[in-house]
Design a protein around this motif. Sequence first.
Motif, PDB file in Angstrom:
ATOM      1  N   SER A  46      -0.396  -5.503  -9.074  1.00 46.80           N
ATOM      2  CA  SER A  46      -0.329  -5.007  -7.695  1.00 46.80           C
ATOM      3  C   SER A  46       1.096  -4.644  -7.306  1.00 46.80           C
ATOM      4  CB  SER A  46      -0.883  -6.056  -6.727  1.00 46.80           C
ATOM      5  OG  SER A  46      -2.230  -6.336  -6.990  1.00 46.80           O
ATOM      6  N   VAL A  47       2.055  -5.458  -7.724  1.00 45.56           N
ATOM      7  CA  VAL A  47       3.453  -5.185  -7.383  1.00 45.56           C
ATOM      8  C   VAL A  47       3.930  -3.915  -8.072  1.00 45.56           C
ATOM      9  CG1 VAL A  47       5.814  -6.039  -7.675  1.00 45.56           C
ATOM     10  CG2 VAL A  47       4.049  -7.566  -6.834  1.00 45.56           C
ATOM     11  N   GLN A  48       3.512  -3.700  -9.327  1.00 39.98           N
ATOM     12  CA  GLN A  48       3.925  -2.493 -10.032  1.00 39.98           C
ATOM     13  C   GLN A  48       3.354  -1.240  -9.380  1.00 39.98           C
ATOM     14  OE1 GLN A  48       2.821  -3.045 -14.106  1.00 39.98           O
ATOM     15  NE2 GLN A  48       4.536  -4.391 -14.555  1.00 39.98           N
ATOM     16  N   LYS A  49       2.127  -1.319  -8.864  1.00 32.68           N
ATOM     17  CA  LYS A  49       1.538  -0.159  -8.193  1.00 32.68           C
ATOM     18  C   LYS A  49       2.254   0.162  -6.886  1.00 32.68           C
ATOM     19  CE  LYS A  49      -3.128  -0.715 -10.060  1.00 32.68           C
ATOM     20  NZ  LYS A  49      -4.542  -1.028  -9.735  1.00 32.68           N
ATOM     21  N   ASN A  50       2.657  -0.885  -6.154  1.00 34.95           N
ATOM     22  CA  ASN A  50       3.294  -0.674  -4.853  1.00 34.95           C
ATOM     23  C   ASN A  50       4.809  -0.544  -4.929  1.00 34.95           C
ATOM     24  OD1 ASN A  50       0.768  -0.922  -3.633  1.00 34.95           O
ATOM     25  ND2 ASN A  50       0.978  -3.131  -3.389  1.00 34.95           N
ATOM     26  N   MET A  51       5.330  -0.587  -6.138  1.00 39.54           N
ATOM     27  CA  MET A  51       6.783  -0.554  -6.285  1.00 39.54           C
ATOM     28  C   MET A  51       7.344   0.799  -5.871  1.00 39.54           C
ATOM     29  SD  MET A  51       8.991  -1.412  -9.680  1.00 39.54           S
ATOM     30  CE  MET A  51       8.166  -2.983  -9.806  1.00 39.54           C
ATOM     31  N   ARG A  52       8.361   0.757  -5.081  1.00 43.70           N
ATOM     32  CA  ARG A  52       9.013   1.990  -4.636  1.00 43.70           C
ATOM     33  C   ARG A  52       9.859   2.551  -5.771  1.00 43.70           C
ATOM     34  NH1 ARG A  52      13.204   1.590   0.162  1.00 43.70           N
ATOM     35  NH2 ARG A  52      11.542   0.286   0.992  1.00 43.70           N
ATOM     36  N   LEU A  86      10.928  -3.416  -3.611  1.00 43.93           N
ATOM     37  CA  LEU A  86       9.533  -3.485  -4.020  1.00 43.93           C
ATOM     38  C   LEU A  86       8.580  -3.171  -2.877  1.00 43.93           C
ATOM     39  CD1 LEU A  86       9.609  -6.671  -6.254  1.00 43.93           C
ATOM     40  CD2 LEU A  86       9.629  -4.307  -6.976  1.00 43.93           C
ATOM     41  N   MET A  87       8.931  -3.590  -1.688  1.00 40.82           N
ATOM     42  CA  MET A  87       8.010  -3.438  -0.565  1.00 40.82           C
ATOM     43  C   MET A  87       8.761  -2.901   0.644  1.00 40.82           C
ATOM     44  SD  MET A  87       5.891  -6.973  -0.902  1.00 40.82           S
ATOM     45  CE  MET A  87       5.038  -7.386  -2.439  1.00 40.82           C
ATOM     46  N   GLU A  88       8.256  -1.828   1.227  1.00 42.60           N
ATOM     47  CA  GLU A  88       8.911  -1.250   2.391  1.00 42.60           C
ATOM     48  C   GLU A  88       8.796  -2.168   3.600  1.00 42.60           C
ATOM     49  OE1 GLU A  88       7.260   2.547   2.984  1.00 42.60           O
ATOM     50  OE2 GLU A  88       7.893   3.349   1.053  1.00 42.60           O
ATOM     51  N   SER A  89       7.620  -2.720   3.834  1.00 42.81           N
ATOM     52  CA  SER A  89       7.396  -3.651   4.936  1.00 42.81           C
ATOM     53  C   SER A  89       6.965  -4.998   4.353  1.00 42.81           C
ATOM     54  CB  SER A  89       6.309  -3.121   5.879  1.00 42.81           C
ATOM     55  OG  SER A  89       6.019  -4.068   6.879  1.00 42.81           O
ATOM     56  N   PRO A  90       7.800  -6.048   4.428  1.00 45.74           N
ATOM     57  CA  PRO A  90       7.465  -7.315   3.788  1.00 45.74           C
ATOM     58  C   PRO A  90       6.147  -7.910   4.269  1.00 45.74           C
ATOM     59  CG  PRO A  90       9.768  -7.283   4.466  1.00 45.74           C
ATOM     60  CD  PRO A  90       9.125  -6.068   5.057  1.00 45.74           C
ATOM     61  N   THR A  91       5.906  -7.877   5.607  1.00 44.23           N
ATOM     62  CA  THR A  91       4.677  -8.476   6.129  1.00 44.23           C
ATOM     63  C   THR A  91       3.445  -7.727   5.658  1.00 44.23           C
ATOM     64  OG1 THR A  91       5.914  -9.162   8.094  1.00 44.23           O
ATOM     65  CG2 THR A  91       3.520  -9.233   8.225  1.00 44.23           C
TER      66      THR A  91
END
Length: 220
Positions: A46-52, A86-91
């Motif tokens: 999931s993190v790899q897919k959402n990685m910026r 990794l994430m634009e918005s942490p929440t």
Amino acid sequence: MGKKINPLGFRLGANQGHRSLWFAQPKSYSRGLQEDEKIRDSIKNSVQKNMRVSSGLEGIGIAYIEIQKKIDLIQVIIYIGFPNLLMESPTRGIDELQTNVQKGFRSVNRRLNIAITRVAKPYGQPNILAEYIALQLKNRVSFRKAMKKAIELTEQADTKGIQVQIAGRIDGKEIARVEWIREGRVPLQTIRAKIDHCSYPVRTIYGVLGIKIWIFVDEQ
């Protein structure tokens, strides 16, 4: 001894702790172990897919994942080197990650809680360095140059020593071989020496290469 067993397991109870904290009956132990593996794999995917996408820092992500299981709760703590990349918005990113992991992990009586913690010195984590080397190898960078650059990055983390090893069909050679480089001290046979270790496979057009990294953090 230093080459035949895992350095982390060799030092459990001395200066290394378990990254999965839970108790189970002998009959259900294997099921709990498989649950941990599914949780870790789904989080990494999931993190790899959402990685910026970021130049020079692609692929740098998770240092390690801790899992704590209770009667009605599974607490997952993700240690990340660069959470802002990794994430634009942490929440929102944590909520999406929790939803994706919950889909693949079915548990009626227990709820899943995910927290993200930033690692103070990311280049002192072997998993992050292994991902960096893997990215360089996929981009056709020389393996010696990639290993030397990784060692230069560890100097920012004030480590006492590092050893990097790559095995397989390096540079597309017909015969597989092992290449390694070491900087500083890496006392693998000393229990009081805290050693961080990781084994990381990387797929290239010539086959799978294995990356191993030992980092001498501190001595008690």
